[in-house]
Design an enzyme around this catalytic site. Structure first.
Site, mmCIF file in Angstrom:
data_model
loop_
_atom_site.group_PDB
_atom_site.id
_atom_site.type_symbol
_atom_site.label_atom_id
_atom_site.label_comp_id
_atom_site.label_asym_id
_atom_site.label_seq_id
_atom_site.Cartn_x
_atom_site.Cartn_y
_atom_site.Cartn_z
ATOM 1 C CE1 TYR A 85 0.358 8.499 2.413
ATOM 2 C CE2 TYR A 85 1.966 8.272 0.648
ATOM 3 C CZ TYR A 85 0.729 8.701 1.094
ATOM 4 O OH TYR A 85 -0.120 9.323 0.227
ATOM 5 C CG ASP B 170 -7.115 -1.666 4.657
ATOM 6 O OD1 ASP B 170 -8.053 -2.386 5.066
ATOM 7 O OD2 ASP B 170 -7.322 -0.585 4.070
#
Length: 288
Positions: A66, A80
């Protein structure tokens, strides 16, 4: 319709949204994926169609890579930037400080899954509990961070490249790095760039697959592409018939696990040899 389709998942789509759309494109009910991406995440989603869905379990175990953005100084309930802000602090962190901290997150580490996840406890998904404003105790999980690289800063966010094992939550990793730095942190974006042997460079945009219609079949890879690193053997007609009927017969092969093909080139299965006899690990031929 059987095979593997590599999709570059757009943001704001769930992984299951992608599968649902592809069911309509290919008129195939049997569609699944390996490795869920959150709606805000983009990047490589490995999709399996038809009989190939039997290979999902093998792909799920693959390492993933990622590119993540870490926003320091902010913590949220989802770990997040899509969540509610829980705290804000000054985050004047140097490259040296960040590099020193992320070094501690490499290798085998313990990670506590986030409340906003699909893990079930007591028959309920954690995110369902979290949406009610509640929290429950979660057991930590052992994961492996194979590599963790700091690529620089962009718009105030630290850019990280992460290669990790199955079950790793990148937003939790961002949260934990921020906590270790003493200022807090959360993930501001995520893009999956690789999954096992597959790379984002091989993936197709979802809108291109949809636009291709019937020609979208050209984007599909054969299911045995997933196992290209394994040796292969070819069964003669008699061996194939016995194998399809579930009969174990004497066979010799140096490899622990291998691909099996028919004389016509059809991919039949993954197999192994136990006590001198052939054993089917997973079949992929169509059952008539």
């Amino acid at each position: 319709m059987n095979g593997i389709l590599l999709i570059d998942k757009p943001t704001d789509w769930t992984s299951m949204d992608v599968c649902a759309k592809l069911r309509g494109v290919f008129h195939e009910k049997r569609i699944g994926h390996s490795g869920t991406l959150d709606p805000m995440a983009t990047g490589l989603l490995v999709v399996f169609l038809g009989r190939a869905t039997r290979a999902v379990e093998f792909a799920e175990a693959d390492s993933k890579e990622y590119i993540a953005r870490l926003r320091l100084g902010i913590t949220t309930d989802t770990q997040d930037t899509s969540g509610n802000v829980l705290s804000e602090k000054s985050a004047d962190i140097s490259d040296k400080q960040l590099l020193s901290v992320i070094e501690k997150f490499k290798g085998e580490i313990e990670q506590i899954p986030p409340m906003y996840s699909a893990i079930k406890i007591g028959g309920k998904k954690l995110y369902e509990i979290a949406r009610k404003g509640e929290s429950v105790e979660r057991k930590s999980r052992r994961i492996t961070i194979h590599s963790l690289d700091f690529l620089g800063w962009e718009d105030g966010d630290a850019i990280l490249r992460v290669c990790c094992s199955k079950g790793t939550y990148i937003r939790t990793l961002c949260n934990d790095i921020g906590e270790a730095l003493g200022c807090g942190g959360c993930m501001s974006s995520l893009r999956r760039t690789a999954a096992g042997i597959f790379s984002i460079s091989e993936a197709h945009r979802l809108q291109d697959v949809i636009a291709a219609g019937e020609k979208a079949e050209e984007f599909i890879l054969p299911v045995d592409a997933l196992f290209e690193g394994l040796p292969s053997v070819v069964f003669n007609e008699k061996q194939e018939k016995l194998f399809r009927n579930g009969v174990r017969f004497s066979y010799c092969c140096d490899s622990e696990k291998f691909r099996v093909y028919s004389e016509s080139g059809e991919f039949l299965a993954l197999a192994a040899v136990e006590e001198g006899k052939i054993v089917c690990i997973k079949s992929f031929y169509e059952v008539k």
